[in-house]
Design a protein around this motif. Structure first.
Motif, mmCIF file in Angstrom:
data_model
loop_
_atom_site.group_PDB
_atom_site.id
_atom_site.type_symbol
_atom_site.label_atom_id
_atom_site.label_comp_id
_atom_site.label_asym_id
_atom_site.label_seq_id
_atom_site.Cartn_x
_atom_site.Cartn_y
_atom_site.Cartn_z
ATOM 1 N N ASP A 34 0.858 -1.184 0.000
ATOM 2 C CA ASP A 34 0.000 0.000 0.000
ATOM 3 C C ASP A 34 0.897 1.238 0.000
ATOM 4 O O ASP A 34 1.637 1.474 0.949
ATOM 5 C CB ASP A 34 -0.893 -0.022 1.246
ATOM 6 N N LEU A 35 0.838 2.015 -1.063
ATOM 7 C CA LEU A 35 1.664 3.219 -1.171
ATOM 8 C C LEU A 35 1.136 4.284 -0.223
ATOM 9 O O LEU A 35 -0.056 4.600 -0.226
ATOM 10 C CB LEU A 35 1.671 3.723 -2.615
ATOM 11 N N PHE A 38 -0.378 8.280 -1.327
ATOM 12 C CA PHE A 38 0.334 8.237 -2.601
ATOM 13 C C PHE A 38 0.280 9.545 -3.375
ATOM 14 O O PHE A 38 1.317 10.100 -3.759
ATOM 15 C CB PHE A 38 -0.217 7.086 -3.442
ATOM 16 N N ASP A 129 -2.761 2.507 -6.127
ATOM 17 C CA ASP A 129 -1.742 2.523 -5.076
ATOM 18 C C ASP A 129 -1.732 1.278 -4.194
ATOM 19 O O ASP A 129 -1.158 1.285 -3.109
ATOM 20 C CB ASP A 129 -1.903 3.767 -4.198
ATOM 21 N N GLU A 130 -2.347 0.193 -4.643
ATOM 22 C CA GLU A 130 -2.374 -1.036 -3.858
ATOM 23 C C GLU A 130 -2.245 -2.252 -4.756
ATOM 24 O O GLU A 130 -2.798 -2.272 -5.861
ATOM 25 C CB GLU A 130 -3.695 -1.170 -3.085
ATOM 26 N N GLN A 153 10.167 -2.530 -0.161
ATOM 27 C CA GLN A 153 10.134 -1.213 0.477
ATOM 28 C C GLN A 153 11.333 -0.368 0.077
ATOM 29 O O GLN A 153 11.207 0.828 -0.192
ATOM 30 C CB GLN A 153 10.073 -1.370 1.994
ATOM 31 N N CYS A 163 6.035 2.925 1.089
ATOM 32 C CA CYS A 163 4.898 2.024 1.139
ATOM 33 C C CYS A 163 4.868 1.303 2.473
ATOM 34 O O CYS A 163 5.895 1.172 3.155
ATOM 35 C CB CYS A 163 4.938 1.008 -0.002
#
Length: 441
Positions: A34-35, A38, A129-130, A153, A163
């Motif tokens: 998950d960013l 974002f 973003d996921e 990461q 993230c």
């Protein structure tokens, strides 16, 4: 390690790696990447002077706008995604506001999804973003899932954003774990530790349990996932139907939903929120035409034609009504299906009723003749009658007009050529935008 779940934070790597000694991982391993904040993070990356300051990406506070994303500097003030922009402005009056740069967000998202697919082909992108990843150790590759997450990461941070990652034996566990330690967090839930991890959490933590379901559970004394796990299954099925069993299984740590390697677009949609509510038919039809044109353009760029046309309307009291129709033949031609949308609006709206938002969507790409589950959670559906005249009757002329406008837009940009109706509401938008996963695949 005695605990079967663990939070760790990305730091500069020590000798031998950045994570402490890890227990062996046996069984499925699912990651949810998950960013962090974002859109706002990309804005801070591209505007160095904004770093460390509250940044809000969203629509105008005085035009019914909503917050798309708030930076972590804005969140201590109480600003959250989907909050009315007017509320966010009141809570954080000194925030930096931007409507956003969505082509830039897509560009960054594509680069990061490339990083994920370099780790494993088992990637399911669920939004801009996921994404879920299946990194289950195999006989050939025994790398610990936490090491994979740590590497992701670091590689994401090299792109200029961060993230948070949840690691578990299922998508449910990975999703909840990813939200436990933001930003830049890494939460591991080892096989066998699912019940202990979930038990103290509120029932609303679990995806699929909304406000209505939460209230029904609370009325029966079920407030935590642990209580849900111990609840009588027959009672849950009686109250919630099939969802009751799904909720019970997930609360007990189970969930066999696979990470789907499915890049196929299920739907294409576009919606517009208005700064000032629409009450006149000509304004509503103009907005429908604008959204229909955007959907048609996206369909053609993706090489898709759909059979299921959907229309969504949100009113000034925030209630929503939707309707869909099945087309006689698959279409990517807004000049053909826009008149049908004009007829569909009569089923959910009457002139004079204030309209806050209008959305148009197309789905039904896989099987001809099949009405698929609607992207708008449509409650009304029926086949089209086929007696609606297109904007231009001659199919060849209609196709030639569309192809000509597409060529001009491809060369000079989306606003280079537009029909007059598309200009009617040009100054009456909020600048808000929502994530549509289908448009990022």
């Amino acid at each position: 390690m005695t605990d079967r779940f663990q939070h760790t934070r990305f730091e500069e790597p020590a000798v031998g790696g950045g994570l402490p000694p890890l227990d062996p991982w046996e069984g499925p391993a699912i990651l949810l990447v998950d960013l962090d904040a974002f859109f706002a993070s990309v804005e801070q990356l591209d505007h160095p002077a904004w770093r460390g300051k509250p940044v809000i990406v969203g629509g105008d506070p005085d035009k019914h706008g909503v917050v798309s994303t708030a930076s972590y500097e804005a969140r201590p003030f109480g600003v959250r995604s989907a909050m009315p922009s007017s509320t966010a402005k009141r809570l954080c009056p000194d925030a930096i506001w931007t409507h956003g740069h969505f082509d830039r967000y897509r560009e960054m998202s594509d680069a990061i999804m490339g990083i994920l697919r370099a780790e494993t082909p088992h990637v399911q992108q669920v939004s801009i973003d996921e994404a879920f990843l299946d990194v289950t150790p195999t006989a050939v590759n025994r790398e610990h899932p936490a090491r994979v997450a740590e590497r992701i990461q670091r590689r994401v941070e090299e792109q200029g954003v961060t993230c948070s990652i949840g690691v578990g034996t299922s998508k449910t566990i990975a999703k909840i774990a990813s939200d436990m330690d933001k930003p830049r967090g890494l939460t591991l839930v080892y096989p066998g530790g699912e019940r202990d991890f979930l038990a103290p959490l509120p029932v609303r933590t679990m995806s699929g349990i909304g406000a209505a379901a939460e209230e029904k559970l609370r009325s029966r004394g079920i407030c935590t996932l642990g209580q849900l796990a111990d609840a009588d299954l027959r009672m849950l099925e009686r109250v919630f139907g099939k969802l009751g069993r799904v909720m019970h299984v997930r609360a007990n740590g189970g969930d066999d939903a696979p990470v789907e390697q499915d890049d196929e677009v299920k739907s294409v949609s576009n919606e517009m929120t208005f700064a000032h509510d629409l009450t006149k038919r000509q304004d509503v039809e103009a907005a429908i035409a604008t959204m229909a044109a955007k959907v048609g353009r996206r369909l053609r760029r993706k090489g898709l034609r759909g059979r299921t046309l959907a229309l969504r309307v949100k009113f000034d009291d925030l209630s929503v009504r939707s309707v869909q129709r099945q087309l006689i033949e698959p279409s990517d031609d807004e000049l053909a299906y826009t008149p049908l949308l004009y007829r569909m609006i009569d089923e959910v709206w009457r002139p004079g009723t204030p309209v806050r938002l209008i959305g148009v969507g197309m789905s039904g790409f896989e099987e001809e003749g099949a009405v698929q589950e609607s992207l708008f959670d449509v409650t009304e559906a029926a086949p089209s009658t086929g007696d609606v005249e297109p904007v231009v009757r001659d199919k060849c002329k209609r196709r030639g007009l569309i192809e000509a406008t597409d060529l001009v837009k491809n060369r000079f940009g989306e606003t280079a050529v537009r029909f007059g109706r598309e200009l009617r509401n040009e100054e009456n938008t909020t600048g808000s935008s929502s994530k549509n996963p289908a448009d990022y695949k």
